[in-house]
Each structure stands twice: as C-alpha cells, then as structure tokens.
Design an enzyme around this catalytic site. Structure first.
Site, mmCIF file in Angstrom:
data_model
loop_
_atom_site.group_PDB
_atom_site.id
_atom_site.type_symbol
_atom_site.label_atom_id
_atom_site.label_comp_id
_atom_site.label_asym_id
_atom_site.label_seq_id
_atom_site.Cartn_x
_atom_site.Cartn_y
_atom_site.Cartn_z
ATOM 1 C CB CYS A 2 0.406 -10.540 1.633
ATOM 2 S SG CYS A 2 1.010 -8.894 1.168
ATOM 3 C CB SER A 52 -0.107 -3.177 -3.169
ATOM 4 O OG SER A 52 -0.071 -4.264 -4.059
ATOM 5 C CB ILE A 54 5.401 -0.434 1.560
ATOM 6 C CG1 ILE A 54 4.859 0.159 2.871
ATOM 7 C CG2 ILE A 54 6.785 0.138 1.275
ATOM 8 C CD1 ILE A 54 5.667 -0.211 4.098
ATOM 9 C CD GLU A 81 2.991 -3.512 5.699
ATOM 10 O OE1 GLU A 81 4.139 -3.130 5.363
ATOM 11 O OE2 GLU A 81 2.062 -3.664 4.884
#
Length: 640
Positions: A2, A52, A54, A81
């Site tokens: 992101c 998006s 997870i 992540e």
C-alpha cells in the site's frame, strides 16, 4: 502492499492539514487502488491507499487498536507484508491479547503494544510502518531490514510529514512551508553512482528513513533515528565432508521462505528470467500453487533477451509462461512516466522492461515473487572474486607497493596491466564502491563543472565500511552492497516500478531466516569452481532444471549502447539534452559531444549518457514541470 502518508503537527493543529493529506493521497493511488482512508486527532493525520492482499473485506487502514482499557489507543498505517503474522498472532493471543481482524496489519500494532520498538525483531517481512500512540504522544516509524519498502520524511516548523512516496510530500509543500531546493551533494552522488544513496533524496529538505532503522518523533521535536539491523556475517568454517549440511540448510530456509511468501488471499505469480535466482523461486512456488503463472520480458535484438531460456525453464518446471517483448518505441515512450513513479531517478535501463512485464503480470495476478537479493546474500557478483585475484599484492612490501601504484597512475588508459596495478595497490575502501559507477571524477567534471574537487565515493561508503572491519574481504563487499547498490537501485526499482502497476512484488531471498544462513557461508563456498553463488547452486541442484544451474544471470539486459548510437534513441537523446532546462547543473554542450562520440564509436558512453538523460527527464517533470508524464490510473479487480 500500500501507500501511507501522515503528518505530525508541532502545535496541535493537525485538523488543518487533513485537506492537504487528502489532496496528496491520489498521487500514489497506484500503490493502493482498492481502498483509501484518513484519520486524525489534534496531533496527527494519517492517510492511506490500500492494495488488498490479505483479509480483503477487513483490515482497513488507518487501523485503530488498543487494549480493553483504551481500545483506540494506537493508530497504524503500514505498507508491506508480514509473512509470519499467523505465528505471531498465535503467540500474542497466548499472551492474552485480542484481535479484531484476520490481517497482518493488526499483528504489528498488537506486537508494538506488547514488545514496544522491539516488535521489529519479531517481524518477518517487508514494511514501512507508522504508529501514533495517543497516550504517550509519540510517533513510531520503522523500515524493514533490507529496505524493501520506502519511507520518506521531512520536518518543518509546522511538523513532520512522512510517506511511502516523495511526490506526496512535494504536493503538500505549500501547506508545510517546505523548501524544494535541490541537494547538490545528492546530485554528485547520483551522477557518480547511478542512484541517490540513503538517507538522501534530490531535495535538500526531504530525507529517507534508512533501511533496517526505527525512529521516534514527538510533536515539535526532531526525528530520532536508530539502526536495529546490523549484519555481522559471522562466517563459520565448514568441516571437510560436511558441505552438504550447509547446502541442505540453505535449501530448507529458502523453501520455507517461499512458502511464507505465498501467503495471500489473491493470486500469486512469479517473474522468471534465465538465471538460477528467479528459477529457484518459481520452482519452489510451483509446489504451493500448481497453476502458477510466470512472466518474463525481452527485446527483439539478438543477445538481449532471456525469453527462450525462460520459456525452457517454464516448460521444465511445468508452469504457464507469459512473455512481453518491448520495442524501442515503447521503451522511449515510457521513460517520463517511469521517472515520475521513481520519485528520484535511478539510472538503470532495466527499469523500463520491468515496467512492461509488471504491467503484463498485473492483467493476471496481484502478487509476484522475484529473485532480488540472491547476489548480495550468496555472493553472485563476479567482482566478489577480486579479493582472490588481488591476494598476491598483500605480500608485496609497502615501499614496492607504493612504486607500483605510481607506475599504474602514469600508464595510459588501455595499457594492459594498468587496471590490475590500479586496483591491486589500493585498499578495498579505496577501490570498491559497490556495483555501479557511471563516472570517474574527471568524467564527472566534464559534465558538471561545479563538482567539488574533494568529492570521493568514500563520502558515501566510509561509514558502511567502518561497520565491517571484522569481516573477510568478500563479506565486506557484500555488506557494502546491502547498503548501497541493493537498497539504492535494486530495491527502489523493485518497489516503485511494480507498484506503478499496482502489483505487489515479494522477494523470498530477502528474508531474515534465509539471511541467518547466508551470512554464515565462508567465502570459499561462495566463490568456487570458477563460479559465483556456489553454495546456492549446490543447494538448488535437485530443485532447478540443469540447463539453468550454472548459467550466468543476465536479468533484463537492455541494448542501450546500440539504441543510443542508432535511430532507435539517438534523436530522442539529442532532443532531451537540447530541451532540458538543466544548464545550471550540466554542461549540456559536453553532454551533446559525448552523445556524438558514442554515435561515432569513439567511446562507449552509454551508461554515462543514460545517467544524465534520466536526470534530465526527472528534472523536466519535477522541477521545470515542462514534461507531462501522462499518468493513467487504472481500476483493477480487487480479488484477481
């Protein structure tokens, strides 16, 4: 994966900056087209663009969490992540902590509440993190060990702004009272090294939190940075006959890393070139996804494509393979938008084919694996053989060594033996500056006459060398590359160019557990039998196809030398130089002369020209605002 953007006010005036944050967020919509949001209190504003991966329906950010007595104590924004989030979640639940989502983001903030700043020691993944504690009124920032994810920041009288991308900070500059003067020292570093070394950026007032570092900021205070990742390379001798034990440890660590990196609620694919690194990753990934898709790119010009070898590898491991061939016209047309996505220029021609293969991959998957980091961790660069070839110089008495050095200095360029004398009579700190250098000082002065006479690459490398005096020569070179070339070039393009296509790139070699094994490998098992990455190759013997095992990796080779001398890019280069408003930075006439010398075959200036050209395009976009990068925002399926 992101993009985060935040602001910490100096005077409890955060609410007046909400509009500025909301205006700047779309600048990095490509990092997170699936969702966006903001949150603020009197001290802080957090903004977020989400891709998006997870817990698709939940785990929205900015994320609020706290213990039962203060359930919204913390605000979190997080880019990246965490691959061991399931294990950490179980551990923290056993300590009595409650979770409200199924995602990895919440694991970070719960871990922060439990461990404090030491949470970074527990995270296995890639990350840029910002956590605001509403009780202590302190902001916590962190980047992953290797610097896979970026984090820019700037401090003014108004407060401290931080973001995944510099362009959002530039967008907020008027409200922040932020000066946008260029940093001449950073320009020198860029021209010499092909990238801007951390913690610099090309703007004086905007910096980067360094890889493997955390920072604390209080309202009205200065950012206090601390390094937590300090690689030691504790090389361990391997008893004769026990080498296979090491090779097995490498194989197990990498297989476990790939398994963890496959965790996602969306489709994961893999880049695949003709070398061992990406082939090993793709082969291991196939074990966890029988329908794995792989992607590669190349050019029509012979000798500048790994398409055929990659296709052979794909057939051998049984995966569906997709190829993107890039034309010179496509290449030139994409350069402005790529420089916009980069924030600061990186003079690596492979950025462009990577952009196109990432765009192709995004039509099919949302996450890809890749082989970055294998060379730095396992000794993959040919230059790492140099300490062995120069070892005889260590036995030469000092007076004779000084004489040989003087001889090397007076020998004309091109004379056989000059390079050997030059390098053999210098210390490693003098001769090795990492895996990229476009200009020596004389060449630099030709194109930027104002370059400081005292400039030396050791201005960048000396602090890094100072941390490696206990290491063997090969480990020292690897250590230097971890903090220069890898985080300045390799990981910048890995993040920025894939995120330009809203594609998350994961790098299983750059995993803390893999590194624990890799840093113990003795140099004679890195460089052996005339090859590089020897231990890794031995570890992968039963995994990768035989035709790849000992093949030299090319990556994404680009025919830049031919294109700049021919019809493909000569005219574009000439126009770029002529139209550029960089007269106060470059001697444009000297650059045009270099271009002519290159076309006429007098000298191969391709790397030097590309370094200058990339900067000129960047300058035209961000400083002159003369070049329109023609950015298009795409709407992708959320759950592809």
């Amino acid at each position: 994966m992101c993009g985060l953007l935040g602001f910490l006010s100096s005077n409890e005036n955060a609410a007046s900056f909400v509009d500025a944050v909301e205006r700047a967020l779309p600048c990095m919509r490509h990092r997170g087209p699936d969702d966006a949001g903001t949150w603020h209190d009197q001290d802080a504003v957090f903004g977020f663009n989400r891709l998006s991966i997870i817990d698709l329906e939940h785990s929205h950010q900015p994320l609020r969490w706290g213990p039962p007595e203060n359930p919204e104590r913390y605000a979190l924004t997080f880019n990246g992540e965490i691959y061991n989030y399931l294990e950490l979640r179980e551990e923290l639940q056993a300590e009595g902590h409650e979770f409200r989502t199924q995602g990895d983001s919440e694991t970070i903030v719960v871990g922060f509440h439990h461990w404090g700043e030491k949470v970074v020691d527990h995270l296995r993944g890639m990350f840029g993190i910002a956590i605001w504690d509403t009780e202590t009124h302190r902001l916590f920032l962190a980047r992953d060990q290797f610097g896979i994810k970026p984090l820019f920041y700037a401090t003014t009288e108004a407060g401290t702004v931080f973001s995944s991308e510099k362009k959002t900070i530039l967008e907020m500059a008027p409200e922040l009272g932020l000066g946008l003067e260029l940093d001449q020292r950073a320009i020198e570093h860029y021209v010499d090294l092909q990238y801007v070394p951390e913690p610099e950026s090309l703007h004086q007032k905007i910096r980067r939190l360094e890889s493997g570092s955390i920072a604390w900021v209080e309202p009205g205070g200065k950012l206090q940075e601390e390094r937590y990742f300090k690689p030691q390379f504790p090389v361990q001798a391997v008893p004769k006959g026990k080498e296979q034990d090491l090779f097995d440890r490498i194989a197990r660590a990498l297989e476990d890393s790939v398994e963890k990196h496959m965790r996602a609620d969306v489709t994961v694919g893999s880049f695949l070139s003709g070398g061992i690194d990406s082939t090993a990753i793709a082969t291991l990934a196939k074990r966890h996804n029988p329908n794995l898709l792989t992607f590669t790119t190349g050019f029509e010009r012979e000798g500048y494509s790994e398409v055929d070898v990659a296709a052979e590898s794909a057939a051998a491991i049984g995966v569906e393979h997709i190829v993107k061939v890039v034309s010179p016209e496509e290449y030139a047309g994409a350069i402005p938008k790529i420089m916009w996505y980069l924030d600061d220029p990186v003079a690596d021609p492979s950025l462009v084919p990577l952009y196109f293969v990432a765009a192709e991959a995004r039509k099919h998957v949302k996450v890809v694996l890749s082989g970055e980091g294998a060379d730095e961790l396992f000794g993959g660069y040919t230059i790492y053989k140099e300490p062995l070839s120069l070892a005889p110089f260590e036995k030469i008495p000092s007076p004779l060594l000084k004489g040989l050095r003087k001889l090397g200095q007076v020998l004309p360029e091109g004379v056989k033996g000059k390079s050997l004398l030059d390098r053999g009579t210098q210390s490693m700190e003098e001769r090795y500056y990492g895996n990229a250098r476009s200009f020596n000082f004389e060449q630099m002065q030709r194109v930027i006459p104002w370059a400081r006479p005292e400039w030396d690459h050791r201005e960048v490398t000396a602090p890094i060398y100072a941390r490696s005096t206990h290491m063997d020569p090969v480990a020292r070179m690897q250590h230097l590359d971890l903090f220069t070339w890898m985080r300045g070039d390799i990981l910048v393009k890995a993040d920025k160019i894939n995120m330009a296509n809203s594609l998350e790139l994961r790098v299983p070699f750059l995993d803390k557990e893999v590194f624990k094994v890799a840093e113990t490998i003795p140099h004679d098992l890195k460089i052996a039998n005339g090859t590089t990455k020897y231990a890794l190759r031995k570890a992968m013997e039963q995994i990768v196809p035989p035709h790849v095992l000992h093949r030299k990796k090319l990556g994404f080779p680009v025919p830049m030398r031919h294109w700049l001398a021919g019809d493909e890019l000569f005219g574009w280069a000439q126009d770029t130089i002529t139209e550029s408003g960089t007269e106060e930075i470059f001697n444009k006439q000297a650059v045009l002369e270099m271009l002519k010398e290159h076309r006429d075959g007098v000298s191969d200036h391709s790397r030097r020209l590309w370094t200058v050209l990339a900067f000129m395009v960047w300058h035209g976009i961000f400083v002159e605002k003369r070049i329109d990068p023609q950015i298009e925002h795409h709407d992708y399926p959320v759950d592809i």
